[in-house]
Design a protein around this motif. Structure first.
Motif, PDB file in Angstrom:
ATOM      1  N   UNK A  10      19.160  75.550  95.073  1.00  0.00           N
ATOM      2  CA  UNK A  10      17.455  75.763  95.736  1.00  0.00           C
ATOM      3  C   UNK A  10      17.822  75.167  97.064  1.00  0.00           C
ATOM      4  N   UNK A  11      18.783  74.338  97.478  1.00  0.00           N
ATOM      5  CA  UNK A  11      18.524  73.745  98.888  1.00  0.00           C
ATOM      6  C   UNK A  11      19.199  74.571  99.990  1.00  0.00           C
ATOM      7  N   UNK A  12      18.668  74.314 101.025  1.00  0.00           N
ATOM      8  CA  UNK A  12      19.117  74.776 102.307  1.00  0.00           C
ATOM      9  C   UNK A  12      19.834  73.672 103.134  1.00  0.00           C
ATOM     10  N   UNK A  13      21.020  74.155 103.539  1.00  0.00           N
ATOM     11  CA  UNK A  13      21.695  73.133 104.298  1.00  0.00           C
ATOM     12  C   UNK A  13      22.183  73.587 105.731  1.00  0.00           C
ATOM     13  N   UNK A  14      22.111  72.690 106.437  1.00  0.00           N
ATOM     14  CA  UNK A  14      22.463  73.064 107.993  1.00  0.00           C
ATOM     15  C   UNK A  14      23.680  72.286 108.256  1.00  0.00           C
ATOM     16  N   UNK A  15      24.877  72.914 108.853  1.00  0.00           N
ATOM     17  CA  UNK A  15      26.222  72.413 109.224  1.00  0.00           C
ATOM     18  C   UNK A  15      26.196  72.543 110.743  1.00  0.00           C
ATOM     19  N   UNK A  16      26.189  71.226 111.539  1.00  0.00           N
ATOM     20  CA  UNK A  16      26.421  71.297 112.809  1.00  0.00           C
ATOM     21  C   UNK A  16      27.566  70.555 113.193  1.00  0.00           C
ATOM     22  N   UNK A  17      28.369  71.354 113.609  1.00  0.00           N
ATOM     23  CA  UNK A  17      30.006  71.082 113.882  1.00  0.00           C
ATOM     24  C   UNK A  17      30.612  71.861 115.026  1.00  0.00           C
ATOM     25  N   UNK A  18      31.076  71.163 115.987  1.00  0.00           N
ATOM     26  CA  UNK A  18      31.381  72.061 117.384  1.00  0.00           C
ATOM     27  C   UNK A  18      32.967  72.525 117.093  1.00  0.00           C
ATOM     28  N   UNK A  19      33.478  72.211 116.352  1.00  0.00           N
ATOM     29  CA  UNK A  19      34.999  72.761 115.896  1.00  0.00           C
ATOM     30  C   UNK A  19      34.796  73.728 114.810  1.00  0.00           C
ATOM     31  N   UNK A  20      35.139  75.117 115.051  1.00  0.00           N
ATOM     32  CA  UNK A  20      34.721  76.217 114.034  1.00  0.00           C
ATOM     33  C   UNK A  20      35.853  75.819 112.877  1.00  0.00           C
ATOM     34  N   UNK A  21      37.004  75.399 112.954  1.00  0.00           N
ATOM     35  CA  UNK A  21      37.822  75.213 111.703  1.00  0.00           C
ATOM     36  C   UNK A  21      37.148  74.180 110.783  1.00  0.00           C
ATOM     37  N   UNK A  22      36.894  73.010 111.572  1.00  0.00           N
ATOM     38  CA  UNK A  22      36.101  72.022 110.583  1.00  0.00           C
ATOM     39  C   UNK A  22      34.895  72.493 110.154  1.00  0.00           C
ATOM     40  N   UNK A  23      34.035  73.186 110.684  1.00  0.00           N
ATOM     41  CA  UNK A  23      32.719  73.670 110.545  1.00  0.00           C
ATOM     42  C   UNK A  23      32.913  74.719 109.099  1.00  0.00           C
ATOM     43  N   UNK A  24      33.889  75.590 109.301  1.00  0.00           N
ATOM     44  CA  UNK A  24      34.404  76.301 108.309  1.00  0.00           C
ATOM     45  C   UNK A  24      34.829  75.665 106.950  1.00  0.00           C
ATOM     46  N   UNK A  25      35.589  74.658 107.208  1.00  0.00           N
ATOM     47  CA  UNK A  25      35.998  73.777 106.077  1.00  0.00           C
ATOM     48  C   UNK A  25      34.720  73.041 105.562  1.00  0.00           C
ATOM     49  N   UNK A  26      33.727  72.557 106.028  1.00  0.00           N
ATOM     50  CA  UNK A  26      32.578  71.881 105.490  1.00  0.00           C
ATOM     51  C   UNK A  26      31.695  72.922 104.694  1.00  0.00           C
ATOM     52  N   UNK A  27      31.683  73.874 105.150  1.00  0.00           N
ATOM     53  CA  UNK A  27      30.724  75.060 104.439  1.00  0.00           C
ATOM     54  C   UNK A  27      31.567  75.606 103.292  1.00  0.00           C
ATOM     55  N   UNK A  28      32.917  75.627 103.309  1.00  0.00           N
ATOM     56  CA  UNK A  28      33.613  75.703 102.092  1.00  0.00           C
ATOM     57  C   UNK A  28      33.458  74.787 101.002  1.00  0.00           C
ATOM     58  N   UNK A  29      33.698  73.426 101.343  1.00  0.00           N
ATOM     59  CA  UNK A  29      33.449  72.456 100.326  1.00  0.00           C
ATOM     60  C   UNK A  29      31.931  72.436  99.783  1.00  0.00           C
ATOM     61  N   UNK A  30      30.979  72.810 100.801  1.00  0.00           N
ATOM     62  CA  UNK A  30      29.564  73.019 100.254  1.00  0.00           C
ATOM     63  C   UNK A  30      29.582  74.083  99.241  1.00  0.00           C
ATOM     64  N   UNK A  31      30.190  75.181  99.623  1.00  0.00           N
ATOM     65  CA  UNK A  31      29.925  76.268  98.825  1.00  0.00           C
ATOM     66  C   UNK A  31      30.831  75.916  97.460  1.00  0.00           C
ATOM     67  N   UNK A  32      31.954  75.122  97.297  1.00  0.00           N
ATOM     68  CA  UNK A  32      32.679  74.896  96.086  1.00  0.00           C
ATOM     69  C   UNK A  32      31.467  73.771  95.398  1.00  0.00           C
ATOM     70  N   UNK A  33      30.739  73.130  96.046  1.00  0.00           N
ATOM     71  CA  UNK A  33      29.951  72.051  95.353  1.00  0.00           C
ATOM     72  C   UNK A  33      28.884  72.991  94.612  1.00  0.00           C
ATOM     73  N   UNK A  34      28.575  74.121  95.253  1.00  0.00           N
ATOM     74  CA  UNK A  34      27.642  74.955  94.714  1.00  0.00           C
ATOM     75  C   UNK A  34      26.374  75.299  95.666  1.00  0.00           C
ATOM     76  N   UNK A  35      26.394  75.101  96.740  1.00  0.00           N
ATOM     77  CA  UNK A  35      25.331  75.124  97.607  1.00  0.00           C
ATOM     78  C   UNK A  35      25.422  76.865  98.192  1.00  0.00           C
TER      79      UNK A  35
END
Length: 134
Positions: A10-35
């Motif tokens: 149900x939640x919308x998350x915004x990830x703000x990160x200037x390094x594409x690799x780090x941003x992808x990693x964070x998005x992957x973790x959030x996806x694994x959590x269930x977002x």
């Protein structure tokens, strides 16, 4: 008293990160959590545009970015009349332990910190703490 499990979809998350690799990693973790509802931005300026466009429930944001840093983004967000929820929780990703930066972030109204690179457990714990009460 048992806590209700958080329904991450149900939640919308915004990830703000200037390094594409780090941003992808964070998005992957959030996806694994269930977002599922995630948007991304590569600095505080595009992050502010995404906030206006998507009205996120939670923002995960780097501090060291150009041209607009995480601290500048947070100051703009909290003062913004354009964002639907200027008090949306913000978690800073940082490798800063300098108390000056931490103090500045606290004064601006940050809701938490996660050390970079974030682990699944650290990010999940912080996100649960901020969204669990909803």
């Amino acid at each position: 008293m048992d806590k209700q499990p958080v329904s991450y979809e149900q939640f919308r998350i915004l990830v703000i990160e200037d390094q594409p690799f780090v941003r992808r990693t964070i998005v992957q973790i959030l996806t694994q959590i269930g977002f599922q509802g995630m948007t991304e931005a590569d600095n505080g300026e595009t992050g502010m545009q995404e906030c206006i466009r998507t009205n996120p429930d939670l923002i995960v944001c780097d501090i060291d970015m150009r041209p607009v840093s995480g601290l500048q983004f947070l100051a703009q967000l909290r003062a913004s009349g354009q964002v639907a929820n200027p008090n949306a929780p913000v978690v800073f990703l940082t490798n800063h332990t300098e108390s000056e930066i931490v103090k500045q972030a606290m004064a601006l109204g940050v809701n938490g910190f996660v050390v970079k690179p974030p682990s699944f457990a650290a990010l999940k714990e912080r996100v649960d703490r901020l969204l669990g009460g909803r």
